[in-house]
Design a protein around this motif. Structure first.
Motif, mmCIF file in Angstrom:
data_model
loop_
_atom_site.group_PDB
_atom_site.id
_atom_site.type_symbol
_atom_site.label_atom_id
_atom_site.label_comp_id
_atom_site.label_asym_id
_atom_site.label_seq_id
_atom_site.Cartn_x
_atom_site.Cartn_y
_atom_site.Cartn_z
ATOM 1 N N LEU A 1 -24.926 -4.199 -24.662
ATOM 2 C CA LEU A 1 -24.430 -3.009 -25.352
ATOM 3 C C LEU A 1 -24.118 -3.386 -26.788
ATOM 4 C CD1 LEU A 1 -22.086 -1.434 -22.631
ATOM 5 C CD2 LEU A 1 -24.228 -0.464 -23.502
ATOM 6 N N ASP A 2 -24.310 -2.460 -27.705
ATOM 7 C CA ASP A 2 -24.093 -2.701 -29.131
ATOM 8 C C ASP A 2 -22.600 -2.683 -29.421
ATOM 9 O OD1 ASP A 2 -23.961 -2.627 -31.933
ATOM 10 O OD2 ASP A 2 -25.899 -1.608 -32.060
ATOM 11 N N SER A 3 -22.087 -3.784 -29.980
ATOM 12 C CA SER A 3 -20.641 -3.919 -30.182
ATOM 13 C C SER A 3 -20.084 -2.923 -31.196
ATOM 14 C CB SER A 3 -20.297 -5.347 -30.625
ATOM 15 O OG SER A 3 -20.941 -5.669 -31.839
ATOM 16 N N LYS A 4 -20.937 -2.296 -32.009
ATOM 17 C CA LYS A 4 -20.407 -1.330 -32.975
ATOM 18 C C LYS A 4 -19.792 -0.120 -32.283
ATOM 19 C CE LYS A 4 -24.649 1.316 -33.925
ATOM 20 N NZ LYS A 4 -25.670 1.628 -34.962
ATOM 21 N N TYR A 5 -20.146 0.095 -31.013
ATOM 22 C CA TYR A 5 -19.612 1.250 -30.285
ATOM 23 C C TYR A 5 -18.255 0.967 -29.640
ATOM 24 C CZ TYR A 5 -24.132 3.414 -31.052
ATOM 25 O OH TYR A 5 -25.251 3.959 -31.644
ATOM 26 N N PHE A 6 -17.725 -0.226 -29.823
ATOM 27 C CA PHE A 6 -16.379 -0.517 -29.340
ATOM 28 C C PHE A 6 -15.330 0.410 -29.968
ATOM 29 C CE2 PHE A 6 -17.523 -5.205 -28.531
ATOM 30 C CZ PHE A 6 -17.541 -5.034 -27.160
ATOM 31 N N TYR A 7 -15.602 0.882 -31.189
ATOM 32 C CA TYR A 7 -14.508 1.382 -32.027
ATOM 33 C C TYR A 7 -14.377 2.901 -32.037
ATOM 34 C CZ TYR A 7 -14.540 -3.461 -33.369
ATOM 35 O OH TYR A 7 -14.492 -4.824 -33.322
ATOM 36 N N ASP A 8 -13.985 3.465 -30.879
ATOM 37 C CA ASP A 8 -13.441 4.817 -30.883
ATOM 38 C C ASP A 8 -11.936 4.685 -31.117
ATOM 39 O OD1 ASP A 8 -12.615 3.741 -28.471
ATOM 40 O OD2 ASP A 8 -13.280 5.440 -27.250
ATOM 41 N N ALA A 9 -11.182 5.777 -31.009
ATOM 42 C CA ALA A 9 -9.742 5.705 -31.292
ATOM 43 C C ALA A 9 -9.041 4.703 -30.385
ATOM 44 C CB ALA A 9 -9.111 7.093 -31.160
ATOM 45 N N GLU A 10 -9.397 4.692 -29.092
ATOM 46 C CA GLU A 10 -8.770 3.756 -28.163
ATOM 47 C C GLU A 10 -9.228 2.327 -28.451
ATOM 48 O OE1 GLU A 10 -6.493 2.363 -24.789
ATOM 49 O OE2 GLU A 10 -6.357 3.950 -26.299
ATOM 50 N N GLY A 11 -10.506 2.161 -28.808
ATOM 51 C CA GLY A 11 -10.994 0.838 -29.171
ATOM 52 C C GLY A 11 -10.290 0.300 -30.406
ATOM 53 N N ASP A 12 -10.061 1.172 -31.401
ATOM 54 C CA ASP A 12 -9.303 0.765 -32.589
ATOM 55 C C ASP A 12 -7.905 0.293 -32.192
ATOM 56 O OD1 ASP A 12 -11.410 1.464 -34.232
ATOM 57 O OD2 ASP A 12 -10.600 3.450 -34.711
ATOM 58 N N ARG A 13 -7.255 1.064 -31.306
ATOM 59 C CA ARG A 13 -5.883 0.721 -30.894
ATOM 60 C C ARG A 13 -5.855 -0.623 -30.164
ATOM 61 N NH1 ARG A 13 -2.620 0.487 -26.784
ATOM 62 N NH2 ARG A 13 -4.240 1.060 -25.286
ATOM 63 N N LEU A 14 -6.798 -0.824 -29.255
ATOM 64 C CA LEU A 14 -6.843 -2.070 -28.497
ATOM 65 C C LEU A 14 -7.157 -3.259 -29.398
ATOM 66 C CD1 LEU A 14 -8.680 -0.800 -25.294
ATOM 67 C CD2 LEU A 14 -6.366 -1.755 -25.370
ATOM 68 N N PHE A 15 -8.044 -3.049 -30.392
ATOM 69 C CA PHE A 15 -8.361 -4.154 -31.295
ATOM 70 C C PHE A 15 -7.142 -4.542 -32.120
ATOM 71 C CE2 PHE A 15 -10.287 -6.036 -35.149
ATOM 72 C CZ PHE A 15 -10.856 -7.141 -34.528
ATOM 73 N N GLN A 16 -6.347 -3.564 -32.517
ATOM 74 C CA GLN A 16 -5.108 -3.887 -33.233
ATOM 75 C C GLN A 16 -4.176 -4.708 -32.328
ATOM 76 O OE1 GLN A 16 -4.633 -3.311 -36.481
ATOM 77 N NE2 GLN A 16 -6.668 -2.400 -36.526
ATOM 78 N N GLU A 17 -4.161 -4.390 -31.032
ATOM 79 C CA GLU A 17 -3.342 -5.172 -30.083
ATOM 80 C C GLU A 17 -3.872 -6.600 -29.956
ATOM 81 O OE1 GLU A 17 -2.036 -3.808 -26.313
ATOM 82 O OE2 GLU A 17 -2.005 -1.698 -26.905
ATOM 83 N N ILE A 18 -5.199 -6.723 -29.896
ATOM 84 C CA ILE A 18 -5.797 -8.063 -29.814
ATOM 85 C C ILE A 18 -5.352 -8.909 -31.000
ATOM 86 C CG2 ILE A 18 -7.972 -9.345 -30.025
ATOM 87 C CD1 ILE A 18 -9.295 -7.080 -28.385
ATOM 88 N N MET A 19 -5.388 -8.315 -32.184
ATOM 89 C CA MET A 19 -5.045 -9.072 -33.388
ATOM 90 C C MET A 19 -3.576 -9.487 -33.414
ATOM 91 S SD MET A 19 -7.363 -7.532 -36.487
ATOM 92 C CE MET A 19 -6.637 -5.902 -36.484
ATOM 93 N N ARG A 20 -2.766 -8.836 -32.575
ATOM 94 C CA ARG A 20 -1.353 -9.225 -32.485
ATOM 95 C C ARG A 20 -1.081 -10.197 -31.343
ATOM 96 N NH1 ARG A 20 -0.701 -3.618 -34.055
ATOM 97 N NH2 ARG A 20 -0.610 -2.967 -31.879
#
Length: 330
Positions: free
Chosen positions: A37-56
């Motif tokens: 799967l193309d990783s660019k599709y990770f970033y819907d609103a929930e994906g954005d939120r989860l990525f911010q959690e990952i970075m923390r």
């Protein structure tokens, strides 16, 4: 008092076209011999939120390493920029929440230079949030948010401004490509730039393998949820029926090549419907989700040379786990 200019240029296809492209990309990937799967599709609103959690996450060191660089060395980075150009605009590819770049933006504002900040992101949600947050934090900053693919938006920035461009490609985003893809990306990026433009690019450096593997397999399972969220998005937007309890998250790291990869693993033989298409999964069949390539400094500088750049500065965190390299277009 300087005024704040906030504009939002949206250059993306209409909603139906986006959905159709998403659908075609998903079916193409899941119909391949080795599913992906193309990783660019990770970033819907929930994906954005989860990525911010990952970075923390405490295991996810790149954020803190690069934050240290921007907090402690923005003056030196600013001096390097000003040593090569006096008229410039800042274009940040994959701007995220700008919590790192804001330190450099503040330092550059303090020099009195007149520049515009063009944050670029595939996520409209990210651009909207930046338009709301940045003017409150840096009232004198001129902002023009660009929502879309990197190269399309870089071309748009060149139309909007004839100044030299200082491109920020931070967060180790170059690691989202294989080495061959990274060379192609950097050469394509160079083709959009002019001699004298600058690129600051982040590299996650090779280190003890367990440190790297733990960063992509955090104990709280946020990276797992981030990967599985793409299946949820397919369900929601493409009329899919993935049962995410039937897929597991599996990261790998090869210290020889520096390739850290993430997979989803089918936990049973199953059929999944996406719209009118049916995709079959064998027991233990994998979906390749993304790569996070790690570099040594020699490989990073070689990438610069092969792509039409010259390295004019390297900025490290104290542990030397991460590097932001400044490249000059030649």
């Amino acid at each position: 008092m300087a005024t704040t200019s906030v504009m939002h240029t949206v250059l993306v296809p209409v909603k139906q076209d986006r959905r159709e492209i998403f659908f075609q990309d998903v079916i193409r990937g899941l119909s391949a011999k080795s599913k992906y799967l193309d990783s660019k599709y990770f970033y819907d609103a929930e994906g954005d939120r989860l990525f911010q959690e990952i970075m923390r996450c405490h295991e996810y060191y790149p954020t803190n390493c690069e934050m240290e660089i921007l907090q402690e060395q923005s003056a030196a980075i600013s001096q390097t920029i000003l040593a090569h150009t006096s008229r410039f605009d800042i274009v940040e590819l994959g701007a995220g929440d700008a919590t790192k770049s804001i330190h450099l933006l503040k330092e550059l504002l303090n020099t009195g230079k007149d520049f515009t900040y063009y944050p670029v992101d595939i996520s409209a949600n990210v651009i909207t949030q930046l338009e709301q947050s940045l003017p409150a934090q840096l009232p004198s900053l001129k902002v023009n948010g660009l929502n879309g693919e990197y190269f399309d938006m870089l071309k748009e920035a060149n139309v909007l401004s004839a100044k030299n461009k200082v491109i920020l490609c931070m967060g180790g985003n170059i690691g989202n490509f294989t080495p061959a893809e990274a060379r192609k990306f950097c050469r394509q990026l160079r083709s959009c730039l002019q001699p004298g433009d600058l690129l600051m690019i982040g590299f996650d450096l090779k280190k003890h393998p367990q440190i790297i593997l733990d960063a992509y397999n955090d104990s709280a399972g946020i990276t797992r949820d981030f990967n599985l969220n793409l299946l949820k998005r397919i369900n929601r937007e493409l009329d899919g029926n993935f049962d995410i309890t039937k897929f597991g998250h599996y990261p790998t790291y090869d210290p020889g090549t520096g390739a850290c990869k993430s997979y989803l693993v089918s936990l049973e033989e199953q059929d999944v419907r996406i719209g009118e298409q049916t995709i079959h999964f064998d027991l233990h069949e994998t979906i390749y989700m993304e790569i996070s390539q790690k570099y040594d400094l020699e490989a990073a500088e070689q990438l610069a040379t092969l792509s039409g750049f010259e390295t004019v500065g390297n900025f490290f965190d104290q542990k030397k786990w991460f590097a932001d390299s400044m490249w000059l277009c030649v």
